[in-house]
Write an enzyme that holds these catalytic residues in place. Structure first.
Site, mmCIF file in Angstrom:
data_model
loop_
_atom_site.group_PDB
_atom_site.id
_atom_site.type_symbol
_atom_site.label_atom_id
_atom_site.label_comp_id
_atom_site.label_asym_id
_atom_site.label_seq_id
_atom_site.Cartn_x
_atom_site.Cartn_y
_atom_site.Cartn_z
ATOM 1 N N GLN A 192 -0.094 -5.650 14.441
ATOM 2 C CA GLN A 192 0.576 -4.505 13.523
ATOM 3 C C GLN A 192 1.662 -3.814 13.453
ATOM 4 O O GLN A 192 1.797 -2.861 13.589
ATOM 5 C CB GLN A 192 -0.405 -3.949 12.249
ATOM 6 C CG GLN A 192 -1.203 -5.139 11.640
ATOM 7 C CD GLN A 192 -2.240 -4.202 9.900
ATOM 8 O OE1 GLN A 192 -2.493 -2.803 10.844
ATOM 9 N NE2 GLN A 192 -2.039 -4.676 9.285
ATOM 10 N N CYS A 216 -3.967 3.220 9.617
ATOM 11 C CA CYS A 216 -3.025 4.439 8.870
ATOM 12 C C CYS A 216 -4.012 4.885 9.451
ATOM 13 O O CYS A 216 -3.309 6.839 9.200
ATOM 14 C CB CYS A 216 -3.847 3.433 7.727
ATOM 15 S SG CYS A 216 -4.183 2.096 7.450
ATOM 16 N N ARG A 258 -10.096 -6.714 15.098
ATOM 17 C CA ARG A 258 -11.036 -6.602 13.461
ATOM 18 C C ARG A 258 -12.065 -8.023 14.268
ATOM 19 O O ARG A 258 -11.821 -8.762 15.085
ATOM 20 C CB ARG A 258 -10.490 -7.297 12.902
ATOM 21 C CG ARG A 258 -9.445 -6.378 12.364
ATOM 22 C CD ARG A 258 -8.418 -6.659 10.770
ATOM 23 N NE ARG A 258 -7.777 -5.519 10.926
ATOM 24 C CZ ARG A 258 -6.743 -5.167 10.601
ATOM 25 N NH1 ARG A 258 -6.479 -6.494 9.268
ATOM 26 N NH2 ARG A 258 -5.694 -4.507 9.751
ATOM 27 N N HIS A 290 4.266 3.236 7.289
ATOM 28 C CA HIS A 290 2.999 4.211 6.067
ATOM 29 C C HIS A 290 4.799 5.167 5.207
ATOM 30 O O HIS A 290 5.234 5.571 6.193
ATOM 31 C CB HIS A 290 1.814 5.189 6.293
ATOM 32 C CG HIS A 290 1.443 4.471 6.919
ATOM 33 N ND1 HIS A 290 0.534 4.173 8.076
ATOM 34 C CD2 HIS A 290 0.699 3.789 5.973
ATOM 35 C CE1 HIS A 290 -0.594 3.330 8.474
ATOM 36 N NE2 HIS A 290 -0.680 3.079 7.329
ATOM 37 N N HIS A 303 1.268 1.768 2.136
ATOM 38 C CA HIS A 303 1.360 1.221 3.816
ATOM 39 C C HIS A 303 1.539 -0.104 3.782
ATOM 40 O O HIS A 303 1.998 -0.442 2.415
ATOM 41 C CB HIS A 303 -0.054 0.329 3.297
ATOM 42 C CG HIS A 303 -1.264 0.455 3.764
ATOM 43 N ND1 HIS A 303 -2.419 1.981 4.782
ATOM 44 C CD2 HIS A 303 -1.827 1.508 2.244
ATOM 45 C CE1 HIS A 303 -2.950 2.049 4.598
ATOM 46 N NE2 HIS A 303 -3.270 2.288 3.056
ATOM 47 N N LYS A 361 -0.257 -3.341 -5.229
ATOM 48 C CA LYS A 361 0.405 -4.320 -4.305
ATOM 49 C C LYS A 361 1.193 -5.042 -4.670
ATOM 50 O O LYS A 361 1.373 -5.748 -6.172
ATOM 51 C CB LYS A 361 -0.677 -4.465 -3.121
ATOM 52 C CG LYS A 361 -1.569 -5.992 -2.954
ATOM 53 C CD LYS A 361 -1.915 -6.209 -2.183
ATOM 54 C CE LYS A 361 -3.003 -6.926 -2.721
ATOM 55 N NZ LYS A 361 -3.979 -7.793 -1.579
ATOM 56 N N ASP A 375 2.780 -1.316 11.838
ATOM 57 C CA ASP A 375 2.636 -0.883 10.306
ATOM 58 C C ASP A 375 3.032 0.111 10.338
ATOM 59 O O ASP A 375 3.832 0.344 10.946
ATOM 60 C CB ASP A 375 1.149 -0.384 11.190
ATOM 61 C CG ASP A 375 -0.496 -0.088 9.501
ATOM 62 O OD1 ASP A 375 0.332 0.251 8.051
ATOM 63 O OD2 ASP A 375 -0.954 0.089 10.256
HETATM 64 ZN ZN LIG Z 1 -1.683 1.510 6.448
#
Ligand SMILES: [Zn+2]
Ligand SMILES: [Zn+2]
Length: 640
Positions: free
Chosen positions: A378, A331, A360, A382, A512, A466, A380
């Site tokens: 990921q 992000c 992670r 946005h 996200h 979310k 990902d």
């Molecule tokens: Zn994100």
């Protein structure tokens, strides 16, 4: 669905909830597992409370299932203690699909032990022992368990605040337990012990290793049998096993815990998934970006990761005397791209997407094949936009998520909308106005698509509400799927802005979204969902040609060459083996099509087609087969 029953005035004074229910609704009393009023769970053996209405829980309710299975775990613990008297009890909760109990014992539980324990459980069930609840002060309970040598229970009690605790007993068995439980052991009708595993006390590697026994329980033998059938199927489909058999990936010890290698066939599938993913993103107005694997610690301080996610991050490493960290999320990078110039409302919405590899920390005990790893990619994205745009943007993300999951054969979805709790607003980032707009957009999107969902107050993360979409697989298990998550934290930490039509600077909204989530986890789950029988467009080998004898090799090569020209991934099995053996091998490899060619086919310029799951389809000209195959070569299209 739970059943809510009116409690008539004349029922007051019934000696228990169960006794009252047996009088008022005998059928429901058979299925009942617990009761609930004002959100508080009650034993069926408890006195009937002075209420107008009482909720009765059955196996249909999660809380009801837990009561049945937790009671079964007590019965198992009683059986274990009677067979292995030196056993000390740790904890034994109900879990999704069943229950477990952790034991500290000198015995080493093997399959024969599980059978013995099951037999001892049958005796306890046959005796129909009542489960009795008693309340003690914490001090009394500590003394009580100390006397019994139950040191784990004492440790648990010592961590509890002052006050009352409850214990449940059946026969000579006693456990520290919040409850509720079934009224008697005879109400546990169908159960099975499944397997054993090592488990550290409190999940901490520095503590004693305990032995955990997993089991499950159902209201009927039929339900248990069906569960066991699906479980056996799931074991056959274990992605670690199929990953090896189909040569898709490995996680070698030598490489390190939770780190995956994608072998050529798995990597080809991943390439196809990524290509599909990229094309769909471009089609939907996303811009693709790339970001590095490390960044200055300073960036992670700004983003807040170094304060609230420090334990999950690797590093530090020093570069030019400055601290750097490996990225756990993508992000902040996307935020920096956004901030690389002044944005006007006319630039919005902006949609960035990246297949970003992150690292992670996960404890070694929780690593599990591709499903729980330490390095993963990921998908990902946005979406950054104005409040006016957010409604359509969230709908767009939701439609995309549903399309993608359906393209991979996930039709059965469970959706949760996580929002703030009623009275805990100070815990959260963002203004009330932000939360109102955000929640409304998520809710509208779900409702405009007529999707059923569960609203979960108090389940939101601190930086925004979310939507979580879970996928139910072929074996009925739920997997984590797409998430759509507002973020009021990063927009403010990074001072993200746009110039609105009024010429003023405003903070944009940011969402996200991850659709696959982690490519590794999604792929592992997908391997199990399909059992390795991938659709043609994703199959590493789509067609295998099987010549019957040496003299058919040349014709087989000709067939393969023609298919290759048409873009088919094809190979020829020209090993010295019987046709039967070659067919069996092709079936084990879950290949979509096997083409058998011998004298007849060679003469007539045909191929004999065996389709996965359908068997022998007979001989046909190659051109006809290709026509049939063509539509299957392409991934599902969102335009269809
Ligand atoms: Zn994100
Ligand atoms: Zn218990």
């Amino acid at each position: 669905m739970s059943h809510t029953i009116a409690v008539k005035a004349e029922a007051r004074g019934a000696k228990s909830i169960l006794a009252w229910l047996q009088g008022s609704d005998p059928e429901l009393s058979e299925q009942a597992l617990a009761a609930r009023t004002d959100g508080q769970l009650l034993d069926l053996s408890a006195p009937l409370p002075e209420v107008e209405r009482l909720e009765i829980l059955t196996f249909e309710d999660e809380a009801g299932r837990e009561v049945l299975r937790h009671t079964a775990s007590h019965i198992m613990a009683q059986a274990v203690q009677s067979l292995y008297p030196d056993t000390r009890l740790a904890i034994g909760p109900a879990i999704e699909g069943g229950f477990y109990y952790d034991f500290d014992t000198s015995a080493t539980f093997g399959p024969e032990d599980l059978e013995k324990i099951e037999a001892a459980m049958a005796d306890i069930v046959a005796k129909d022992l009542p489960l009795e609840r008693r309340e003690l002060s914490r001090e009394e309970a500590i003394e009580f368990f100390q006397k019994r040598g139950d040191t784990y229970k004492v440790e648990l009690l010592e961590d509890l605040p002052e006050g009352k605790v409850s214990i449940y007993s059946q026969g000579d068995f006693v456990d520290l337990c919040r409850g509720p439980h079934l009224p008697s052991t005879g109400r546990v009708k169908a159960y099975r012990l499944l397997n054993t595993a090592g488990a550290y006390w409190r999940g901490d590697e520095r503590n004693a290793m305990l032995q955990r026994i997993y089991g499950t329980a159902f209201p009927s033998q039929e339900q248990l049998d069906e569960y066991l059938r699906l479980r056996e199927e799931a074991e056959k489909r274990d992605h670690r096993r199929l990953g090896r058999e189909l040569d898709l990936f490995s996680l070698p010890e030598q490489l390190g815990g939770g780190l995956a290698l994608w072998h050529p066939k798995g990597a080809l599938m991943r390439y196809l998934m990524e290509e599909f993913w990229r094309k769909e993103h471009l089609k939907r107005g996303y811009e693709l970006v790339f970001s590095p694997h490390i960044a200055r610690a300073h960036l992670w301080e700004t983003s807040g990761h170094l304060s609230f996610y420090r334990d999950g991050m690797y590093g530090p490493m020093m570069i030019d005397e400055e601290e750097y960290r490996i990225k756990p999320m993508n992000c902040p990078f996307h935020v920096l791209i956004y901030k690389s110039q002044v944005r006007s409302y006319r630039d919005l919405p902006i949609r960035y997407a990246e297949l970003g590899t992150v690292y992670r920390y996960e404890r070694s005990g929780v690593l599990h094949g591709m499903l729980r790893v330490r390095g993963f990619t990921q998908d990902d994205g946005h979406v950054i936009c104005t409040p006016d745009q957010i409604g359509d943007e969230v709908k767009g993300v939701l439609d995309f998520a549903l399309f993608l999951m359906r393209a991979f054969g996930y039709e059965d979805l469970e959706i949760a909308l996580s929002v703030r709790g009623e009275a805990d607003h100070e815990k959260y980032m963002g203004s009330d106005e932000d939360w109102k707009i955000a929640e409304a957009s998520l809710k509208d999107a779900l409702e405009s698509r007529s999707l059923e969902y569960k609203r979960e107050p108090g389940e939101a993360v601190f930086y925004g509400p979310k939507i979580d979409i879970k996928l139910r697989d072929e074996m009925g298990r739920l997997w984590q799927g797409p998430t759509i998550q507002f973020d009021f934290n990063l927009t403010s930490r990074f001072d993200m802005e746009y110039v609105a039509a009024d010429g003023q600077r405003h903070t944009p909204l940011m969402v996200h979204r991850a659709l696959f989530g982690s490519l590794e986890r999604f792929f592992g789950g997908y391997v199990e969902h399909t059992g390795g029988a991938f659709p043609v467009w994703l199959s590493p080998v789509q067609v295998r040609v099987l010549p019957i004898a040496d003299r058919h090799h040349e014709y087989a090569q000709k067939v393969a060459a023609e298919l290759k020209r048409a873009g088919v991934r094809v190979e020829v099995d020209d090993r010295k083996a019987t046709t039967g053996a070659k067919i069996r091998d092709g079936e084990t490899q879950k290949l979509p099509y096997l083409l058998i060619v011998g004298d007849r086919e060679q003469e007539a310029d045909t191929v004999s087609v065996r389709q996965r799951g359908e068997g022998d389809q007979g001989a046909r000209p190659l051109g006809e087969f290709l026509e049939h195959l063509k539509p299957e070569l392409e991934p599902p299209s969102s335009e269809a």
